[in-house]
Design a protein around this motif. Structure first.
Motif, PDB file in Angstrom:
ATOM      1  N   ALA A  67      77.355  33.639   8.516  1.00 16.73           N
ATOM      2  CA  ALA A  67      76.090  34.285   8.854  1.00 16.73           C
ATOM      3  C   ALA A  67      74.968  33.267   9.031  1.00 16.73           C
ATOM      4  O   ALA A  67      74.150  33.374   9.962  1.00 16.73           O
ATOM      5  CB  ALA A  67      75.721  35.292   7.766  1.00 16.73           C
ATOM      6  N   VAL A  68      74.911  32.282   8.151  1.00 16.93           N
ATOM      7  CA  VAL A  68      73.879  31.247   8.250  1.00 16.93           C
ATOM      8  C   VAL A  68      74.082  30.428   9.524  1.00 16.93           C
ATOM      9  O   VAL A  68      73.117  30.066  10.210  1.00 16.93           O
ATOM     10  CB  VAL A  68      73.907  30.348   6.996  1.00 16.93           C
ATOM     11  CG1 VAL A  68      73.018  29.122   7.193  1.00 16.93           C
ATOM     12  CG2 VAL A  68      73.443  31.133   5.773  1.00 16.93           C
ATOM     13  N   THR A  69      75.324  30.148   9.875  1.00 17.77           N
ATOM     14  CA  THR A  69      75.619  29.380  11.088  1.00 17.77           C
ATOM     15  C   THR A  69      75.210  30.145  12.333  1.00 17.77           C
ATOM     16  O   THR A  69      74.605  29.569  13.254  1.00 17.77           O
ATOM     17  CB  THR A  69      77.116  29.039  11.135  1.00 17.77           C
ATOM     18  OG1 THR A  69      77.432  28.193  10.028  1.00 17.77           O
ATOM     19  CG2 THR A  69      77.484  28.340  12.431  1.00 17.77           C
ATOM     20  N   LEU A  70      75.531  31.425  12.400  1.00 19.20           N
ATOM     21  CA  LEU A  70      75.127  32.243  13.546  1.00 19.20           C
ATOM     22  C   LEU A  70      73.613  32.217  13.709  1.00 19.20           C
ATOM     23  O   LEU A  70      73.089  32.026  14.822  1.00 19.20           O
ATOM     24  CB  LEU A  70      75.614  33.680  13.345  1.00 19.20           C
ATOM     25  CG  LEU A  70      75.309  34.661  14.477  1.00 19.20           C
ATOM     26  CD1 LEU A  70      76.017  34.262  15.762  1.00 19.20           C
ATOM     27  CD2 LEU A  70      75.698  36.086  14.058  1.00 19.20           C
ATOM     28  N   ASP A  71      72.903  32.361  12.612  1.00 17.78           N
ATOM     29  CA  ASP A  71      71.442  32.339  12.624  1.00 17.78           C
ATOM     30  C   ASP A  71      70.922  30.976  13.076  1.00 17.78           C
ATOM     31  O   ASP A  71      69.979  30.883  13.876  1.00 17.78           O
ATOM     32  CB  ASP A  71      70.938  32.661  11.213  1.00 17.78           C
ATOM     33  CG  ASP A  71      69.446  32.902  11.156  1.00 17.78           C
ATOM     34  OD1 ASP A  71      68.964  33.817  11.842  1.00 17.78           O
ATOM     35  OD2 ASP A  71      68.761  32.161  10.419  1.00 17.78           O
TER      36      ASP A  71
END
Length: 352
Positions: free
Chosen positions: A273-277
Motif C-alpha cells: 500500500a505504501v509503495t502504490l501511494d
C-alpha cells in the motif's frame, strides 16, 4: 590480502576517465555507508577537475553491479535501537543518488548483471545507462516488507502506462530490453564489449560524447515482451486502491494475472500500500529531490514505527524461514488509506 582486495571501492583515473568500481564481489557489491561515502568523495573531487571529462561506475566480479543496500546491517541497527544510524545511512545514500542525477559531467554506468535496490540508485539516474544480456534490474523492496527508494519511485512513476505500479508492487526483475523500455536504461551493449567501451571512453576523442561513443558498441536486444502485456497491466494497476487491484486480478483472464495475484498475497500488505501511494505521488513530482524526500519520509516511518521491515529481513535474510508474519496479515485488513501515516511522517532529521 592486498590493499586493492581489501578496498570496498576502487577509485582511479584512466586518462580523461574517472572510474569508480564497487569492490565487494562476494556480496554482489552491496552498499554500506563507507562505500557510499567513498563514491560521494570521488564524485565531489572530480567536479572541478578539468582532467576528468567523464565518470564510469561499474562493479567488480561478473555477478552484478550492485545487489542493493546492506539490509542485514539495517536490520542490526533497528533491532539494536539505533534509529540515528538508519537516518545517517539513508541520508548519505540519497545524497549520492541526487549527486549522480545532477552531476555536471556525464556519468556512465555499466548495469551488468544484478542491479537491484540501491544498485538502481547508482545506475538509474546516470547520464548514460548501459545494460547487457546478463542484466537483471529490480526494485524488490516489497519482498522484505519495505518500499522502493533511492529515487526508484521517480523512475517507476515515469515508466509507460502502469508498469511502474506493476514492477514496484511485485518486485519483478527486468532484463536489459525491459529496462530500456521502462526508462531505467538507455543502451544495450553485449558484456563482451564492455572493456572495449571503457577503453574508448578513456582514450578515444571521437565521437565527442559518451552517449555517441556508446552507440558504436550498442546492439539491438531481443524485444521486450512488456508492450504486449501493457493492456492487462494498465487495466489492473490503474485501479484506485490496492484492494481494487486485487479484485481486478481475480477477475482477469490474462495469462500472468493469477501468478501476479499469488505474488501480491505473499507480500506485506502495508509495504504494498505504501509503495502504490509512493509511486503515484512521485509521478506528479517535478524532480528527483522531491521524490527522494517522499521516500525518506516513508523509509524512516518503516524504520521507526512499523514492524514489517524488521520482520521481512528476518524471514528472508536472518532466520531464512521465508515465513514472515505481516501486520496486518492480509490486504483485506488494511485501513481505508493505508499509506497515510507513512506519507505524512516527518523525520527528526530532514533529508536535505
Amino acid at each position: 590480502m592486498t590493499d586493492v582486495e581489501a578496498a570496498t571501492v576502487l577509485v582511479r583515473t584512466e586518462n580523461s576517465l574517472g572510474r569508480i568500481t564497487l569492490n565487494r564481489p562476494r556480496a554482489i557489491n552491496a552498499l554500506d555507508l563507507s562505500m557510499i561515502e567513498q563514491v560521494i568523495a570521488a564524485l565531489t573531487a572530480w567536479v572541478d577537475d578539468s582532467d576528468i571529462q567523464t565518470v564510469l561506475i561499474d562493479g567488480e566480479g561478473d555477478r552484478g553491479l550492485c545487489a542493493g543496500g546492506d539490509v542485514r546491517a539495517l536490520y542490526d541497527e533497528i533491532t539494536a535501537g539505533r534509529p540515528e544510524q538508519i537516518s545517517d545511512f539513508f541520508r548519505a545514500e540519497y545524497a549520492m543518488n541526487a549527486l549522480i542525477a545532477e552531476y555536471p559531467k556525464p556519468i556512465v554506468v555499466f548495469a551488468d548483471g544484478i542491479t537491484m535496490g540501491g544498485g538502481i540508485g547508482l545506475a538509474g539516474h546516470a547520464a548514460v545507462r548501459i545494460v547487457t544480456e546478463r542484466s537483471r534490474l529490480a526494485m524488490p523492496e516489497t519482498r522484505i516488507g519495505f518500499t522502493p527508494d533511492v529515487g526508484g519511485t521517480w523512475l517507476l512513476g515515469r515508466a509507460p502506462g502502469r508498469l511502474g505500479e506493476y514492477f514496484g508492487l511485485t518486485g519483478q526483475s527486468m532484463n536489459g530490453a525491459d529496462a530500456i523500455y521502462l526508462g531505467f536504461a538507455d543502451h544495450f551493449v553485449p558484456s563482451e564489449n564492455l572493456d572495449a567501451l571503457r577503453e574508448a571512453l578513456a582514450y578515444r576523442a571521437d565521437p565527442a560524447t559518451p552517449n555517441e561513443m556508446t552507440l558504436l558498441f550498442d546492439e539491438t536486444p531481443d524485444p521486450s515482451t512488456l508492450p504486449e502485456a501493457r493492456a492487462w497491466i494498465d487495466d489492473v494497476f490503474s485501479a484506485a486502491s490496492l484492494g481494487e487491484i486485487v479484485q481486478r486480478l481475480e477477475e482477469s483472464d490474462a495469462p500472468d494475472a493469477a501468478a501476479t495475484l499469488a505474488t501480491l498475497r505473499e507480500l506485506a500488505p502495508t509495504g504494498l500500500a505504501v509503495t502504490l501511494d509512493a509511486v503515484r505521488e512521485a509521478r506528479e513530482m517535478t524532480g528527483i529531490r522531491p521524490a527522494l524526500e517522499g521516500e525518506y519520509r516513508r523509509v524512516m516511518w518503516f524504520g521507526n514505527h512499523h514492524p514489517d521491515l524488521v520482520e521481512g529481513i528476518r524471514a528472508q535474510l536472518v532466520d531464512k524461514d521465508r515465513q514472515p508474519k505481516w501486520q496486518p496479515a492480509t490486504i483485506a485488513e488494511l485501513s481505508a488509506d493505508p499509506g497515510a501515516d507513512a506519507r505524512a511522517y516527518v523525520p527528526e532529521v530532514p533529508l536535505f
